[in-house]
Scaffold this motif. Structure first.
Motif, PDB file in Angstrom:
ATOM      1  N   ILE A  12      59.988 -21.855  64.114  1.00  0.00           N
ATOM      2  CA  ILE A  12      60.560 -20.918  65.085  1.00  0.00           C
ATOM      3  C   ILE A  12      60.497 -21.561  66.455  1.00  0.00           C
ATOM      4  O   ILE A  12      59.439 -22.034  66.877  1.00  0.00           O
ATOM      5  CB  ILE A  12      59.796 -19.574  65.091  1.00  0.00           C
ATOM      6  CG1 ILE A  12      59.856 -18.916  63.720  1.00  0.00           C
ATOM      7  CG2 ILE A  12      60.388 -18.638  66.160  1.00  0.00           C
ATOM      8  CD1 ILE A  12      59.029 -17.653  63.603  1.00  0.00           C
ATOM      9  N   LYS A  13      61.649 -21.621  67.130  1.00  0.00           N
ATOM     10  CA  LYS A  13      61.732 -22.231  68.447  1.00  0.00           C
ATOM     11  C   LYS A  13      62.447 -21.278  69.397  1.00  0.00           C
ATOM     12  O   LYS A  13      63.138 -20.340  68.976  1.00  0.00           O
ATOM     13  CB  LYS A  13      62.506 -23.552  68.368  1.00  0.00           C
ATOM     14  CG  LYS A  13      61.753 -24.684  67.694  1.00  0.00           C
ATOM     15  CD  LYS A  13      60.664 -25.225  68.578  1.00  0.00           C
ATOM     16  CE  LYS A  13      60.051 -26.485  68.045  1.00  0.00           C
ATOM     17  NZ  LYS A  13      59.021 -27.036  68.973  1.00  0.00           N
ATOM     18  N   THR A  14      62.285 -21.564  70.674  1.00  0.00           N
ATOM     19  CA  THR A  14      62.933 -20.767  71.709  1.00  0.00           C
ATOM     20  C   THR A  14      64.166 -21.504  72.216  1.00  0.00           C
ATOM     21  O   THR A  14      64.180 -22.741  72.281  1.00  0.00           O
ATOM     22  CB  THR A  14      61.955 -20.511  72.868  1.00  0.00           C
ATOM     23  OG1 THR A  14      60.797 -19.858  72.349  1.00  0.00           O
ATOM     24  CG2 THR A  14      62.587 -19.642  73.941  1.00  0.00           C
ATOM     25  N   ARG A  15      65.170 -20.741  72.580  1.00  0.00           N
ATOM     26  CA  ARG A  15      66.402 -21.317  73.120  1.00  0.00           C
ATOM     27  C   ARG A  15      66.078 -22.296  74.246  1.00  0.00           C
ATOM     28  O   ARG A  15      65.256 -22.006  75.122  1.00  0.00           O
ATOM     29  CB  ARG A  15      67.300 -20.196  73.641  1.00  0.00           C
ATOM     30  CG  ARG A  15      68.698 -20.623  74.047  1.00  0.00           C
ATOM     31  CD  ARG A  15      69.556 -19.425  74.354  1.00  0.00           C
ATOM     32  NE  ARG A  15      68.914 -18.507  75.295  1.00  0.00           N
ATOM     33  CZ  ARG A  15      69.443 -17.352  75.684  1.00  0.00           C
ATOM     34  NH1 ARG A  15      70.594 -16.955  75.186  1.00  0.00           N
ATOM     35  NH2 ARG A  15      68.823 -16.587  76.538  1.00  0.00           N
ATOM     36  N   GLY A  16      66.719 -23.472  74.230  1.00  0.00           N
ATOM     37  CA  GLY A  16      66.501 -24.489  75.244  1.00  0.00           C
ATOM     38  C   GLY A  16      65.478 -25.547  74.852  1.00  0.00           C
ATOM     39  O   GLY A  16      65.457 -26.643  75.438  1.00  0.00           O
ATOM     40  N   GLN A  17      64.660 -25.233  73.845  1.00  0.00           N
ATOM     41  CA  GLN A  17      63.663 -26.208  73.407  1.00  0.00           C
ATOM     42  C   GLN A  17      64.301 -27.301  72.548  1.00  0.00           C
ATOM     43  O   GLN A  17      65.496 -27.272  72.231  1.00  0.00           O
ATOM     44  CB  GLN A  17      62.546 -25.496  72.607  1.00  0.00           C
ATOM     45  CG  GLN A  17      61.604 -24.686  73.455  1.00  0.00           C
ATOM     46  CD  GLN A  17      60.433 -24.146  72.643  1.00  0.00           C
ATOM     47  OE1 GLN A  17      60.606 -23.691  71.505  1.00  0.00           O
ATOM     48  NE2 GLN A  17      59.241 -24.200  73.214  1.00  0.00           N
ATOM     49  N   GLN A  18      63.472 -28.265  72.179  1.00  0.00           N
ATOM     50  CA  GLN A  18      63.895 -29.374  71.338  1.00  0.00           C
ATOM     51  C   GLN A  18      63.107 -29.305  70.026  1.00  0.00           C
ATOM     52  O   GLN A  18      61.985 -28.796  69.983  1.00  0.00           O
ATOM     53  CB  GLN A  18      63.617 -30.692  72.059  1.00  0.00           C
ATOM     54  CG  GLN A  18      63.952 -31.946  71.274  1.00  0.00           C
ATOM     55  CD  GLN A  18      62.754 -32.520  70.522  1.00  0.00           C
ATOM     56  OE1 GLN A  18      61.611 -32.190  70.808  1.00  0.00           O
ATOM     57  NE2 GLN A  18      63.026 -33.353  69.537  1.00  0.00           N
ATOM     58  N   VAL A  19      63.727 -29.806  68.941  1.00  0.00           N
ATOM     59  CA  VAL A  19      63.049 -29.753  67.650  1.00  0.00           C
ATOM     60  C   VAL A  19      63.298 -31.057  66.887  1.00  0.00           C
ATOM     61  O   VAL A  19      64.355 -31.701  67.049  1.00  0.00           O
ATOM     62  CB  VAL A  19      63.547 -28.542  66.819  1.00  0.00           C
ATOM     63  CG1 VAL A  19      65.001 -28.723  66.368  1.00  0.00           C
ATOM     64  CG2 VAL A  19      62.656 -28.308  65.609  1.00  0.00           C
ATOM     65  N   THR A  20      62.308 -31.457  66.091  1.00  0.00           N
ATOM     66  CA  THR A  20      62.434 -32.621  65.215  1.00  0.00           C
ATOM     67  C   THR A  20      62.120 -32.207  63.791  1.00  0.00           C
ATOM     68  O   THR A  20      61.064 -31.637  63.523  1.00  0.00           O
ATOM     69  CB  THR A  20      61.478 -33.748  65.634  1.00  0.00           C
ATOM     70  OG1 THR A  20      61.824 -34.188  66.958  1.00  0.00           O
ATOM     71  CG2 THR A  20      61.581 -34.921  64.677  1.00  0.00           C
TER      72      THR A  20
END
Lengths: 114, 113
Positions: A12-20
């Motif tokens: 779960i991530k927040t809008r604007g964040q980055q993910v790998t």
């Protein structure tokens, strides 16, 4: 024979964040493809990596990027996350880039962007 | 964009009956593949048929391809509860493997015990 494994399984991530997202190919497979599957839809091709280079790309913006490592494992990076990026991300490995090479999929990473 | 369109979107049959799913596509292809996906999991490759082939069998599966009509069908004979899943057709275009596969939206098959 080890199948395709992906990690993490959920994120779960927040809008604007980055993910790998990470993927280990099936033993002996040198080509990795990434697909995005929105709820109720079929998978959509993001890109393919062969010999550590991107050699094919679908209709996805540059904020979707990837890497392939010498052991054929791979990463998918997504920058500046948007709500529409919420989906199941599937990694698939194959032997070679040939058009007749069946894809072997992992179980995916479920990404939720809030 | 989705190239393949499966029909029907959903299918419910009794165990032991045959299930037929259809797929239509729009552009020239060099092969068509069928995949199965159990709920929320990865896809499993079932069968590949090349553009110069008309029919192919694998166990209880039979696939046909009609390139003049740009359509394919998947027949599962003597269905089992374990066949409950979503089934997708995917096309490989003439550009080669690096262009990726184009999947349809799938047929959700339910086998009633």
């Amino acid at each position: 024979e080890t199948g395709v494994t992906q990690s993490p399984t959920h994120l779960i991530k927040t809008r604007g964040q980055q993910v790998t997202l990470r993927c280990s190919s099936q033993s002996g497979h040198n080509t990795v493809s990434w697909y995005q599957q929105a709820l109720g839809q079929g998978p959509q091709f993001i890109f393919q990596y062969y010999r550590e280079e991107e050699n094919g790309r679908g209709n996805f913006p540059p904020r979707f990027s990837g890497l392939q490592f010498p052991n054929y494992s791979s990463e998918l990076n997504v920058n500046a996350l948007e709500l529409d990026d919420s989906a199941l991300y599937l990694c698939a490995s194959s032997l070679g880039t040939g058009r007749y090479s069946p894809l072997h999929f992992g179980n995916g990473t479920r990404l939720t962007v809030t | 964009s989705q190239q393949g369109e499966e029909d029907p979107q959903a299918l419910s049959i009794q165990e032991g009956e045959n299930a037929t799913m259809n797929c239509s596509y729009k552009t020239s292809i060099n092969n068509l593949q069928w995949y199965r996906q159990n709920s929320g999991r990865g896809l499993v490759h079932l069968i590949l048929i090349r553009s110069n082939e008309r029919e192919k069998h694998s166990g209880r599966l039979r696939v046909t391809l009609d390139t003049s009509k740009k359509s394919s069908s998947l027949l599962i004979t003597a269905s089992r509860a374990a066949d409950t899943a979503s089934y997708f057709c995917a096309t490989g275009n003439s550009g080669g493997g690096a262009d990726g596969l184009t999947f349809g939206k799938g047929t959700h098959l339910i086998i009633q015990p």
